[in-house]
Design a protein around this motif. Structure first.
Motif, PDB file in Angstrom:
ATOM      1  N   LEU A 250      38.923  32.602  44.733  1.00  0.00           N
ATOM      2  CA  LEU A 250      38.693  33.116  43.372  1.00  0.00           C
ATOM      3  C   LEU A 250      37.312  32.678  42.877  1.00  0.00           C
ATOM      4  N   ASP A 251      36.953  31.451  43.175  1.00  0.00           N
ATOM      5  CA  ASP A 251      35.642  30.929  42.776  1.00  0.00           C
ATOM      6  C   ASP A 251      34.525  31.799  43.360  1.00  0.00           C
TER       7      ASP A 251
ATOM      8  N   LEU B 133      34.444  35.215  41.621  1.00  0.00           N
ATOM      9  CA  LEU B 133      33.929  35.125  40.247  1.00  0.00           C
ATOM     10  C   LEU B 133      32.408  34.961  40.237  1.00  0.00           C
ATOM     11  N   LYS B 134      31.919  34.227  41.222  1.00  0.00           N
ATOM     12  CA  LYS B 134      30.479  33.971  41.282  1.00  0.00           C
ATOM     13  C   LYS B 134      29.691  35.272  41.451  1.00  0.00           C
TER      14      LYS B 134
ATOM     15  N   PHE C  10      38.782  37.865  34.183  1.00  0.00           N
ATOM     16  CA  PHE C  10      39.299  36.497  34.207  1.00  0.00           C
ATOM     17  C   PHE C  10      39.357  35.919  32.787  1.00  0.00           C
ATOM     18  N   LEU C  11      38.276  36.099  32.034  1.00  0.00           N
ATOM     19  CA  LEU C  11      38.248  35.530  30.680  1.00  0.00           C
ATOM     20  C   LEU C  11      39.256  36.225  29.761  1.00  0.00           C
TER      21      LEU C  11
ATOM     22  N   ARG D 275      34.645  38.416  36.193  1.00  0.00           N
ATOM     23  CA  ARG D 275      34.534  37.319  35.210  1.00  0.00           C
ATOM     24  C   ARG D 275      35.068  37.769  33.848  1.00  0.00           C
ATOM     25  N   LYS D 276      34.774  39.022  33.482  1.00  0.00           N
ATOM     26  CA  LYS D 276      35.298  39.544  32.207  1.00  0.00           C
ATOM     27  C   LYS D 276      36.834  39.612  32.272  1.00  0.00           C
TER      28      LYS D 276
ATOM     29  N   VAL E 279      42.013  29.017  45.192  1.00  0.00           N
ATOM     30  CA  VAL E 279      41.044  28.672  44.131  1.00  0.00           C
ATOM     31  C   VAL E 279      39.626  28.868  44.665  1.00  0.00           C
ATOM     32  N   GLU E 280      39.426  28.487  45.937  1.00  0.00           N
ATOM     33  CA  GLU E 280      38.108  28.655  46.550  1.00  0.00           C
ATOM     34  C   GLU E 280      37.731  30.138  46.634  1.00  0.00           C
TER      35      GLU E 280
ATOM     36  N   GLU F 105      30.581  40.236  38.114  1.00  0.00           N
ATOM     37  CA  GLU F 105      30.557  40.099  36.653  1.00  0.00           C
ATOM     38  C   GLU F 105      31.801  40.716  36.007  1.00  0.00           C
TER      39      GLU F 105
END
Lengths: 304, 179
Positions: A27-28, A31-32, A41-42, A38-39, A24-25, A35
């Motif tokens: 992936l975080d 994602l940060k 992921f969403l 992030r797309k 999770v760390e 961009e």
């Protein structure tokens, strides 16, 4: 541009609850800074949401042999329903009792829920219900005042209508899929008993128990309720019991009961316990509810 | 042209209409479905109380997402010790991005996904559904079928990946068809 398979797999592990802290760390961090990720992921979370919606729409598979008469088994089919009880706000227990009747009629009664609002931290969501096995409405648990004693336990539910409202209710949805399938020759009814009190004068309310059978699953009841107010395709049956307390007994407890024969095709039954006939021009009163008992009664009628 | 004020019965209708899409939005910020349920519950109460702030029905989805976003961030702060949640900065970035998705986008995605699910075999579809029924569903399913969680995860992961590819392909075809 596409992301690496490694990143997409990590997103999938996160969404399926398989990712550990380090993942999770990681992936975080990705994602940060990315961009495009992030797309991706969403998009993945939207797919996950759509799949979940579809999975919850699937009919629940009945266990083998469920076509026989009801047994004393209790099945939790809906995990949400079980979780609702585990929260511990309400004391629900399961007690079966078989009551022999004349003429070969057999009546089997199961306790669905009993409630006397003993949890001092209880505060319900003031909205129409969207899940089974929870109470909804503007109600909190209080120690009764004004010389009133609880019917059961030491606390009661205090129903507080919004200023200007002419009626107010608490509601509970029973998911019939949580109970054994009905066998041929059997009819099922839901019986509800509740005590109301209006300890503060100023209003002359009527008390009401309304039971409504829906073809919809508990999470879809709210929409059916709003869209289809009359009995129809989704609202299959309704029983309303109104009770007007005698003028000289307003501060006493008033027990009100109602029973609904559950029609074929029903999936949910909504229990509404409320006050109405409130005068919006007079100061708002609080009302008390206590000693709620809900039972599912299965009656076998021999064909002869 | 002036509109009638939005009252509480309007709210119920609007909330029910957009609840699925709000749930999708919340899922983008929250680690699991119970967290989504909790945040939606809290957010619906806030919406109910602040309904007077909403001027037009058409603005409901955007307005409601702002409230869900705030409640999701609040839930994240309350769960700050949980190592399985994203940082606040990441959640803000994801929320910014997710605000641009419209209700029509979601409607189209649902239709495409349904088509792709129908192309799968029954058993494959059931596996995908079983894994998404609840958090930890893969682990529970593995125990029930005497498989290791990892091997089952890989199988379901492949199925989900093929679904994603199918959706991506179909969406591209639709975009091309509509110029």
């Amino acid at each position: 541009m596409d992301n690496s398979p490694e990143k997409e797999e990590l997103i999938d592990r996160y969404l399926t609850g398989m990712a550990d802290e380090a993942e999770v760390e990681q992936l975080d961090a990705w994602l940060k800074e990315d961009e495009q990720l992030r797309k991706t992921f969403l998009t993945a979370t939207r797919m996950d949401s759509h799949i979940r919606e579809r999975s919850l729409e699937q009919p629940v598979k009945k266990e083998a042999g469920s076509s026989g008469p009801p047994t004393l088994r209790f099945r939790w089919i809906n995990p949400g329903a079980a979780a609702g009880l585990l929260i511990g706000l309400f004391s629900a227990s399961v007690v079966w009792a078989t009551i022999p009747q004349a003429g070969g009629i057999t009546r089997t009664s199961e306790e669905v829920v009993t409630e006397s609002f003993e949890d001092p931290d209880l505060k319900l969501k003031p909205m129409l219900p969207n899940r089974a096995n929870q109470w909804f409405g503007p109600l909190v648990s209080v120690a009764p005042e004004g010389g009133v004693s609880a019917v059961q336990g030491s606390r009661v539910g205090q129903l507080s209508p919004n200023p200007g409202n002419r009626a107010e209710s608490v509601r509970y949805v029973v998911d019939l899929d949580d109970y054994p399938e009905l066998a041929p020759g059997h009819v099922q009814s839901l019986q509800v008993r509740v005590s109301f009190s209006d300890p503060f004068t100023g209003q002359k309310p009527k008390f009401r128990v309304a039971l409504t059978a829906f073809s919809e699953a508990p999470r879809d009841v709210r929409e059916a309720w709003i869209m289809e107010r009359e009995v129809g395709d989704r609202v299959l049956q309704q029983v309303v019991r109104n009770y007007l307390p005698p003028a000289d007994e307003m501060s006493d407890w008033h027990e009100v009961s109602a029973s609904l024969e559950i029609p074929e095709g029903s999936r949910s039954v909504v229990i509404s316990l409320g006050v109405f006939h409130l005068n919006p021009d007079k100061p708002v009163s609080n009302f008390y509810l206590d000693a709620i008992e809900v039972r599912l009664v299965d009656t076998f009628l021999p064909s002869s | 042209m002036s509109q009638d004020p939005i009252d509480q019965s309007d709210f119920m209708r609007l909330f029910v209409r957009h609840e699925r899409d709000l749930r999708v939005f919340a899922r983008g910020m929250l680690p699991n479905w119970p967290a989504v349920d909790d945040v939606l519950q809290e957010a619906s109460v806030v919406m109910w109380k602040k309904l007077h702030q909403l001027e037009k029905e058409e603005d409901f989805f955007t307005w409601a997402r702002v409230i869900v976003r705030y409640e999701a961030l609040r839930a994240r702060r309350n769960a700050a010790r949980d190592r399985l949640v994203f940082s606040e900065e990441t959640l803000e970035l994801l929320a910014d991005e997710a605000m641009s998705t419209t209700g029509d986008d979601l409607k189209q995605e649902r239709a495409v996904l349904n088509g792709c699910l129908m192309k799968m075999g029954d058993e494959q579809r059931e596996l995908v559904f079983a894994a998404s029924m609840r958090d930890g569903g893969v682990k529970e399913l593995a125990e029930a079928t005497n498989r290791t969680a990892n091997s089952l995860y890989k199988l379901i992961g492949r199925l989900r990946a093929s679904l994603r590819e199918c959706v991506k392909r179909e969406m591209k075809t639709r975009e091309q068809a509509h110029g």
